[in-house]
Design a protein around this motif. Structure first.
Motif, PDB file in Angstrom:
ATOM      1  N   MET A   1       0.815  -1.183   0.000  1.00  0.00           N
ATOM      2  CA  MET A   1       0.000   0.000   0.000  1.00  0.00           C
ATOM      3  C   MET A   1       0.862   1.250   0.000  1.00  0.00           C
ATOM      4  SD  MET A   1      -2.807   1.270   2.678  1.00  0.00           S
ATOM      5  CE  MET A   1      -3.077   2.990   2.839  1.00  0.00           C
ATOM      6  N   CYS A   2       1.956   1.244   0.711  1.00  0.00           N
ATOM      7  CA  CYS A   2       2.752   2.461   0.816  1.00  0.00           C
ATOM      8  C   CYS A   2       3.421   2.825  -0.505  1.00  0.00           C
ATOM      9  CB  CYS A   2       3.778   2.355   1.928  1.00  0.00           C
ATOM     10  SG  CYS A   2       4.946   1.031   1.715  1.00  0.00           S
ATOM     11  N   TYR A   3       3.637   1.837  -1.358  1.00  0.00           N
ATOM     12  CA  TYR A   3       4.233   2.149  -2.664  1.00  0.00           C
ATOM     13  C   TYR A   3       3.192   2.707  -3.630  1.00  0.00           C
ATOM     14  CZ  TYR A   3       8.395  -0.235  -1.119  1.00  0.00           C
ATOM     15  OH  TYR A   3       9.519  -0.602  -0.422  1.00  0.00           O
ATOM     16  N   GLU A   4       1.948   2.226  -3.530  1.00  0.00           N
ATOM     17  CA  GLU A   4       0.908   2.721  -4.422  1.00  0.00           C
ATOM     18  C   GLU A   4       0.369   4.077  -3.977  1.00  0.00           C
ATOM     19  OE1 GLU A   4       0.085  -0.599  -3.093  1.00  0.00           O
ATOM     20  OE2 GLU A   4       1.185  -1.571  -4.703  1.00  0.00           O
ATOM     21  N   GLU A   5       0.265   4.287  -2.656  1.00  0.00           N
ATOM     22  CA  GLU A   5      -0.304   5.531  -2.121  1.00  0.00           C
ATOM     23  C   GLU A   5       0.615   6.108  -1.043  1.00  0.00           C
ATOM     24  OE1 GLU A   5      -4.373   5.132  -0.892  1.00  0.00           O
ATOM     25  OE2 GLU A   5      -4.602   3.363  -2.165  1.00  0.00           O
ATOM     26  N   PRO A   6       1.704   6.759  -1.418  1.00  0.00           N
ATOM     27  CA  PRO A   6       2.617   7.289  -0.407  1.00  0.00           C
ATOM     28  C   PRO A   6       2.007   8.414   0.441  1.00  0.00           C
ATOM     29  CG  PRO A   6       3.335   7.920  -2.595  1.00  0.00           C
ATOM     30  CD  PRO A   6       2.194   6.976  -2.765  1.00  0.00           C
ATOM     31  N   GLU A   7       1.053   9.135  -0.092  1.00  0.00           N
ATOM     32  CA  GLU A   7       0.418  10.214   0.674  1.00  0.00           C
ATOM     33  C   GLU A   7      -0.412   9.663   1.837  1.00  0.00           C
ATOM     34  OE1 GLU A   7       0.859  13.541   0.485  1.00  0.00           O
ATOM     35  OE2 GLU A   7       2.435  13.013  -0.931  1.00  0.00           O
ATOM     36  N   ALA A   8      -1.009   8.499   1.648  1.00  0.00           N
ATOM     37  CA  ALA A   8      -1.805   7.900   2.722  1.00  0.00           C
ATOM     38  C   ALA A   8      -0.922   7.534   3.907  1.00  0.00           C
ATOM     39  CB  ALA A   8      -2.531   6.667   2.208  1.00  0.00           C
ATOM     40  N   VAL A   9       0.283   7.106   3.641  1.00  0.00           N
ATOM     41  CA  VAL A   9       1.205   6.738   4.714  1.00  0.00           C
ATOM     42  C   VAL A   9       1.778   7.981   5.387  1.00  0.00           C
ATOM     43  CG1 VAL A   9       3.336   5.504   5.237  1.00  0.00           C
ATOM     44  CG2 VAL A   9       1.733   4.566   3.581  1.00  0.00           C
ATOM     45  N   LYS A  10       2.032   9.014   4.609  1.00  0.00           N
ATOM     46  CA  LYS A  10       2.587  10.248   5.171  1.00  0.00           C
ATOM     47  C   LYS A  10       1.639  10.891   6.168  1.00  0.00           C
ATOM     48  CE  LYS A  10       5.540  11.635   1.343  1.00  0.00           C
ATOM     49  NZ  LYS A  10       5.747  12.651   0.306  1.00  0.00           N
ATOM     50  N   HIS A  11       0.341  10.748   5.934  1.00  0.00           N
ATOM     51  CA  HIS A  11      -0.641  11.402   6.802  1.00  0.00           C
ATOM     52  C   HIS A  11      -1.301  10.427   7.779  1.00  0.00           C
ATOM     53  CE1 HIS A  11      -0.140  15.012   4.507  1.00  0.00           C
ATOM     54  NE2 HIS A  11      -0.381  14.349   3.379  1.00  0.00           N
ATOM     55  N   ALA A  12      -0.742   9.267   7.919  1.00  0.00           N
ATOM     56  CA  ALA A  12      -1.282   8.284   8.854  1.00  0.00           C
ATOM     57  C   ALA A  12      -0.968   8.711  10.288  1.00  0.00           C
ATOM     58  CB  ALA A  12      -0.675   6.915   8.569  1.00  0.00           C
ATOM     59  N   PRO A  13      -1.807   8.328  11.236  1.00  0.00           N
ATOM     60  CA  PRO A  13      -1.525   8.697  12.635  1.00  0.00           C
ATOM     61  C   PRO A  13      -0.288   7.967  13.161  1.00  0.00           C
ATOM     62  CG  PRO A  13      -3.409   7.243  12.515  1.00  0.00           C
ATOM     63  CD  PRO A  13      -3.037   7.582  11.105  1.00  0.00           C
ATOM     64  N   VAL A  14       0.664   8.716  13.662  1.00  0.00           N
ATOM     65  CA  VAL A  14       1.885   8.109  14.194  1.00  0.00           C
ATOM     66  C   VAL A  14       1.876   8.064  15.715  1.00  0.00           C
ATOM     67  CG1 VAL A  14       3.332   8.660  12.234  1.00  0.00           C
ATOM     68  CG2 VAL A  14       3.082  10.328  14.032  1.00  0.00           C
ATOM     69  N   ASN A  15       1.082   8.883  16.324  1.00  0.00           N
ATOM     70  CA  ASN A  15       1.009   8.918  17.789  1.00  0.00           C
ATOM     71  C   ASN A  15      -0.372   8.482  18.251  1.00  0.00           C
ATOM     72  OD1 ASN A  15       3.608   9.902  17.982  1.00  0.00           O
ATOM     73  ND2 ASN A  15       2.949  12.023  17.855  1.00  0.00           N
ATOM     74  N   SER A  16      -0.772   7.294  17.863  1.00  0.00           N
ATOM     75  CA  SER A  16      -2.076   6.778  18.227  1.00  0.00           C
ATOM     76  C   SER A  16      -2.057   6.318  19.683  1.00  0.00           C
ATOM     77  CB  SER A  16      -2.439   5.611  17.318  1.00  0.00           C
ATOM     78  OG  SER A  16      -3.717   5.137  17.631  1.00  0.00           O
ATOM     79  N   THR A  17      -3.187   6.438  20.346  1.00  0.00           N
ATOM     80  CA  THR A  17      -3.284   6.036  21.744  1.00  0.00           C
ATOM     81  C   THR A  17      -3.793   4.605  21.845  1.00  0.00           C
ATOM     82  OG1 THR A  17      -5.524   6.884  21.908  1.00  0.00           O
ATOM     83  CG2 THR A  17      -3.746   8.361  22.526  1.00  0.00           C
ATOM     84  N   VAL A  18      -3.420   3.937  22.918  1.00  0.00           N
ATOM     85  CA  VAL A  18      -3.931   2.608  23.222  1.00  0.00           C
ATOM     86  C   VAL A  18      -5.119   2.813  24.145  1.00  0.00           C
ATOM     87  CG1 VAL A  18      -3.415   0.404  24.294  1.00  0.00           C
ATOM     88  CG2 VAL A  18      -1.668   1.602  22.979  1.00  0.00           C
ATOM     89  N   HIS A  19      -6.265   2.314  23.745  1.00  0.00           N
ATOM     90  CA  HIS A  19      -7.481   2.596  24.499  1.00  0.00           C
ATOM     91  C   HIS A  19      -7.740   1.613  25.627  1.00  0.00           C
ATOM     92  CE1 HIS A  19      -8.707   5.803  21.859  1.00  0.00           C
ATOM     93  NE2 HIS A  19      -8.324   5.055  20.841  1.00  0.00           N
ATOM     94  N   HIS A  20      -7.186   0.427  25.540  1.00  0.00           N
ATOM     95  CA  HIS A  20      -7.444  -0.558  26.589  1.00  0.00           C
ATOM     96  C   HIS A  20      -6.164  -1.337  26.883  1.00  0.00           C
ATOM     97  CE1 HIS A  20      -9.391  -3.496  29.074  1.00  0.00           C
ATOM     98  NE2 HIS A  20      -8.904  -4.462  28.312  1.00  0.00           N
TER      99      HIS A  20
END
Length: 50
Positions: A1-20
């Motif tokens: 996926m990252c090779y086909e859509e590099p913009e999607a990876v660039k804007h992905a959440p990098v500091n996601s929280t763990v909810h449980h």
């Protein structure tokens, strides 16, 4: 996926929280494994599907 859509990876959440988090696991010192070797010895086959 990252090779086909590099913009999607660039804007992905990098500091996601763990909810449980299972805090019961951390309250029992018998379940602690300080090193990776001790973890492998203690939990060998534990997480494999039954």
């Amino acid at each position: 996926m990252c090779y086909e859509e590099p913009e999607a990876v660039k804007h992905a959440p990098v500091n996601s929280t763990v909810h449980h988090i299972d805090h019961d696991y951390f309250d029992d010192p018998a379940k602690y494994a300080i090193t990776w070797r001790s973890y492998n010895k203690k939990y060998k086959g534990y997480f494999e599907p039954k």
